[in-house]
Design a protein around this motif. Structure first.
Motif, PDB file in Angstrom:
ATOM      1  N   MET A 105       3.446 -98.762  31.459  1.00 53.49           N
ATOM      2  CA  MET A 105       4.170 -97.964  32.458  1.00 53.49           C
ATOM      3  C   MET A 105       3.215 -97.025  33.189  1.00 53.49           C
ATOM      4  N   THR A 106       2.294 -96.417  32.448  1.00 50.16           N
ATOM      5  CA  THR A 106       1.309 -95.520  33.051  1.00 50.16           C
ATOM      6  C   THR A 106       0.378 -96.279  33.987  1.00 50.16           C
ATOM      7  N   TYR A 107      -0.054 -97.479  33.567  1.00 51.77           N
ATOM      8  CA  TYR A 107      -0.902 -98.301  34.432  1.00 51.77           C
ATOM      9  C   TYR A 107      -0.164 -98.617  35.740  1.00 51.77           C
ATOM     10  N   ALA A 108       1.130 -98.942  35.626  1.00 52.06           N
ATOM     11  CA  ALA A 108       1.920 -99.291  36.815  1.00 52.06           C
ATOM     12  C   ALA A 108       2.015 -98.109  37.773  1.00 52.06           C
ATOM     13  N   TRP A 109       2.305 -96.940  37.221  1.00 46.30           N
ATOM     14  CA  TRP A 109       2.480 -95.750  38.058  1.00 46.30           C
ATOM     15  C   TRP A 109       1.178 -95.382  38.766  1.00 46.30           C
ATOM     16  N   GLU A 110       0.062 -95.538  38.055  1.00 45.48           N
ATOM     17  CA  GLU A 110      -1.237 -95.144  38.603  1.00 45.48           C
ATOM     18  C   GLU A 110      -1.963 -96.286  39.317  1.00 45.48           C
ATOM     19  N   GLY A 111      -1.473 -97.533  39.161  1.00 38.82           N
ATOM     20  CA  GLY A 111      -2.127 -98.679  39.781  1.00 38.82           C
ATOM     21  C   GLY A 111      -3.448 -99.038  39.127  1.00 38.82           C
ATOM     22  N   THR A 112      -3.530 -98.886  37.802  1.00 36.20           N
ATOM     23  CA  THR A 112      -4.772 -99.146  37.076  1.00 36.20           C
ATOM     24  C   THR A 112      -4.616-100.334  36.123  1.00 36.20           C
ATOM     25  N   ARG A 113      -5.708-100.769  35.563  1.00 39.86           N
ATOM     26  CA  ARG A 113      -5.787-101.821  34.546  1.00 39.86           C
ATOM     27  C   ARG A 113      -4.962-103.060  34.921  1.00 39.86           C
ATOM     28  N   SER A 114      -3.868-103.334  34.251  1.00 37.11           N
ATOM     29  CA  SER A 114      -3.115-104.562  34.511  1.00 37.11           C
ATOM     30  C   SER A 114      -2.464-104.575  35.886  1.00 37.11           C
ATOM     31  N   PHE A 115      -2.485-103.448  36.595  1.00 38.46           N
ATOM     32  CA  PHE A 115      -1.893-103.389  37.932  1.00 38.46           C
ATOM     33  C   PHE A 115      -2.944-103.198  39.024  1.00 38.46           C
ATOM     34  N   GLU A 116      -4.219-103.301  38.666  1.00 36.32           N
ATOM     35  CA  GLU A 116      -5.277-103.124  39.664  1.00 36.32           C
ATOM     36  C   GLU A 116      -5.239-104.216  40.725  1.00 36.32           C
ATOM     37  N   THR A 117      -5.040-105.455  40.303  1.00 39.82           N
ATOM     38  CA  THR A 117      -5.068-106.583  41.243  1.00 39.82           C
ATOM     39  C   THR A 117      -3.784-106.656  42.065  1.00 39.82           C
ATOM     40  N   ASP A 118      -2.647-106.612  41.401  1.00 41.54           N
ATOM     41  CA  ASP A 118      -1.358-106.747  42.091  1.00 41.54           C
ATOM     42  C   ASP A 118      -0.928-105.466  42.793  1.00 41.54           C
ATOM     43  N   GLY A 119      -1.507-104.349  42.379  1.00 45.01           N
ATOM     44  CA  GLY A 119      -1.095-103.063  42.930  1.00 45.01           C
ATOM     45  C   GLY A 119      -0.039-102.413  42.052  1.00 45.01           C
ATOM     46  N   GLY A 120      -0.059-101.100  41.990  1.00 47.86           N
ATOM     47  CA  GLY A 120       0.891-100.374  41.156  1.00 47.86           C
ATOM     48  C   GLY A 120       2.283-100.357  41.761  1.00 47.86           C
ATOM     49  N   THR A 121       3.197 -99.756  41.045  1.00 46.41           N
ATOM     50  CA  THR A 121       4.560 -99.599  41.525  1.00 46.41           C
ATOM     51  C   THR A 121       5.101 -98.248  41.085  1.00 46.41           C
ATOM     52  N   GLU A 154      -0.858-112.428  25.854  1.00 46.55           N
ATOM     53  CA  GLU A 154      -0.941-113.139  27.132  1.00 46.55           C
ATOM     54  C   GLU A 154      -1.770-112.321  28.116  1.00 46.55           C
ATOM     55  N   GLY A 155      -2.548-112.996  28.945  1.00 45.32           N
ATOM     56  CA  GLY A 155      -3.445-112.314  29.870  1.00 45.32           C
ATOM     57  C   GLY A 155      -2.736-111.279  30.723  1.00 45.32           C
ATOM     58  N   GLY A 156      -3.274-110.047  30.736  1.00 41.47           N
ATOM     59  CA  GLY A 156      -2.692-108.981  31.546  1.00 41.47           C
ATOM     60  C   GLY A 156      -1.493-108.301  30.924  1.00 41.47           C
ATOM     61  N   SER A 157      -1.065-108.751  29.742  1.00 39.44           N
ATOM     62  CA  SER A 157       0.103-108.157  29.085  1.00 39.44           C
ATOM     63  C   SER A 157      -0.266-106.832  28.423  1.00 39.44           C
ATOM     64  N   GLY A 158       0.754-106.103  27.984  1.00 36.61           N
ATOM     65  CA  GLY A 158       0.500-104.870  27.253  1.00 36.61           C
ATOM     66  C   GLY A 158      -0.283-105.123  25.988  1.00 36.61           C
ATOM     67  N   VAL A 159       0.057-106.202  25.274  1.00 33.84           N
ATOM     68  CA  VAL A 159      -0.646-106.546  24.036  1.00 33.84           C
ATOM     69  C   VAL A 159      -2.128-106.790  24.319  1.00 33.84           C
ATOM     70  N   TYR A 160      -2.411-107.468  25.420  1.00 36.45           N
ATOM     71  CA  TYR A 160      -3.797-107.759  25.789  1.00 36.45           C
ATOM     72  C   TYR A 160      -4.606-106.466  25.893  1.00 36.45           C
ATOM     73  N   PHE A 161      -4.087-105.471  26.595  1.00 35.48           N
ATOM     74  CA  PHE A 161      -4.836-104.234  26.772  1.00 35.48           C
ATOM     75  C   PHE A 161      -4.900-103.419  25.476  1.00 35.48           C
ATOM     76  N   ASN A 162      -3.861-103.508  24.639  1.00 34.13           N
ATOM     77  CA  ASN A 162      -3.926-102.851  23.330  1.00 34.13           C
ATOM     78  C   ASN A 162      -5.021-103.481  22.475  1.00 34.13           C
ATOM     79  N   ALA A 163      -5.071-104.809  22.496  1.00 31.14           N
ATOM     80  CA  ALA A 163      -6.121-105.509  21.740  1.00 31.14           C
ATOM     81  C   ALA A 163      -7.502-105.120  22.261  1.00 31.14           C
TER      82      ALA A 163
END
Length: 330
Positions: A90-106, A144-153
Motif C-alpha cells: 500500500m505504501t509503495y502504491a501511494w508513493e509510486g515506488t518499488r512494485s509501482f515504479e513501472t506502472d506508476g503509483g495510485t 509471484e514477480g512484483g507481488s508483496g511476497v516478492y518484495f518481502n523475500a
C-alpha cells in the motif's frame, strides 16, 4: 489500456454487476478483491463480505485475485470498490515506488482499517536448511514477480546479504509453492500471510515441513533497513508438529476502499466489521486480532473520511486527506 478494458469488461459480465462511474449511488454491489484461494485473504474476505452485507445493507462480493497490487490497481481502474493489501505494498502504491515504479503509483484508494499482522513465513521440507543463510544455492520460491511476497523475500534476503545470484529463484503463488515443495521441485518458499496459513497447514499435515527463524542480527538489519516491519512470533503448535516458537517479522493486512465510495457507505462498512468483531472471531481465526488500536495504526496513507468518522466516535483520530500531499486532480 485495451487489456485493462477487456479485463474490466469480463469482470462485469461475469458478475452481472452494474456500476456507475465516480459515485456510489445506484451501485448494485461492491466488488471486494481478496487473494488466492489457498491464502487467508480469500477465506477472511468471504466472512467480512457477509457481515458487510448483513449489517451495512450493501451487497459485497469477495472475489479471488492476485492480492495486494492487483487489488489496488483494480480499485484504481474502478473494477473493485474494496480490497485487501499488505501495508508495505500500500505504501509503495501511494508513493509510486518499488512494485509501482513501472506502472506508476495510485492514490485512488483510502484506508478503512488495519486488520491483523501478516507474518513472513519461510518454509522448507529440507532438513539441511536451518537458517536463511542455508538458502544459498537452493531453489527458493520468492512469490509471484512484483507481488508483496516478492518484495518481502527481497527484504529478508538483502538483510542477510544474499543476492538473486546466490539462489535459484522461483516465482510462484502460495498454492504453487506448496505443490512444488511437495513434489521436490523447490527447496524452500516464502509465504506472507496470517498464521496459520492454509497452504502451510496442508503441507505440514500431509508431508511435514519446518519454518525458518528470521531473528537475531538478521532481524535487526531488516528492521533498520525496512521500518514498516514489526517483530512477530508464531506460537508453538500453530502448525502440526511445530513444537517450538518461530521468530520472524510481519507487515499489516490492511483493508482499503475506493476514494469514490461515499462517506456514509464507508462509515457503515466500518461499523459492520468493528461493531461485530466478537461474532466475526467465531467464524475466522483472524477475527481475534480485530481491535480499534490495530485498525487505526496506519500512518503511510490516508483514511477514508467515513472510517475516520467511525473511529472519532470511538475516541481515536486518524490521518485523512488533509494530512497528505495528494496528486494533482485528486
Amino acid at each position: 489500456m485495451m487489456k485493462k478494458f477487456k479485463a474490466g469488461l469480463a469482470l462485469l459480465l461475469a458478475t452481472g454487476a452494474v456500476f456507475m462511474t465516480g459515485c456510489t449511488q445506484g451501485r448494485e454491489r461492491f466488488m471486494f478483491g481478496t487473494g488466492g484461494t489457498a491464502g487467508t485473504y480469500y477465506s477472511y474476505g468471504g466472512v467480512l463480505a457477509q457481515y458487510m452485507k448483513n449489517y451495512a445493507g450493501i451487497k459485497v462480493t469477495a472475489v479471488s485475485t492476485g492480492a495486494s497490487k492487483v487489488n489496488l490497481q483494480s480499485i484504481q481502474d474502478g473494477d473493485f470498490q474494496l480490497g485487501f493489501t499488505q501495508s508495505d505494498v500500500m505504501t509503495y502504491a501511494w508513493e509510486g515506488t518499488r512494485s509501482f515504479e513501472t506502472d506508476g503509483g495510485t492514490q485512488d484508494f483510502r484506508v478503512l482499517g488495519s486488520l491483523y499482522p501478516e507474518t513472513v513465513q519461510l518454509m522448507t521440507m529440507n532438513d539441511d536448511i536451518q537458517s536463511v543463510d542455508d538458502l544459498k544455492g537452493k531453489r527458493v520460491s520468492i512469490g509471484e514477480g512484483g507481488s508483496g511476497v516478492y518484495f518481502n523475500a527481497m527484504d529478508v534476503l538483502n538483510a542477510a546479504g544474499i543476492t538473486m545470484d546466490d539462489i535459484k529463484p522461483q516465482y510462484q503463488s502460495f498454492e504453487d509453492s506448496k505443490e512444488a515443495l511437495k513434489d521436490g521441485k523447490i527447496d524452500a518458499a516464502f509465504i506472507v500471510a496470517a498464521a496459520p496459513t492454509t497452504a502451510i497447514t496442508e503441507l505440514a499435515t500431509t508431508n511435514g515441513m519446518h519454518l525458518i527463524n528470521i531473528d537475531g542480527e538478521l532481524c535487526e538489519n531488516l528492521l533498520e533497513q525496512c521500518p514498516y516491519y514489526q517483530v512477530q512470533e508464531i506460537p508453538a503448535n500453530t502448525y502440526p508438529k511445530q513444537k517450538e516458537v518461530v521468530r520472524t517479522v510481519a507487515v499489516k493486512a490492511t483493508l482499503v476502499v475506493s476514494k469514490d465510495v461515499s462517506e456514509e457507505d464507508v462509515y457503515k462498512l466500518t461499523a459492520a466489521i468493528f461493531d461485530h468483531k466478537d461474532a466475526i472471531k467465531k467464524e475466522n481465526a483472524q477475527g481475534e486480532k480485530l481491535s480499534l488500536e490495530t485498525a487505526t495504526s496506519v500512518t503511510t496513507a490516508p483514511y477514508h473520511s467515513g472510517a475516520a468518522k467511525y473511529y472519532k466516535e470511538h475516541g481515536i483520530e486518524v490521518k485523512t486527506d488533509k494530512d497528505f500531499d495528494l496528486k494533482k486532480g485528486d
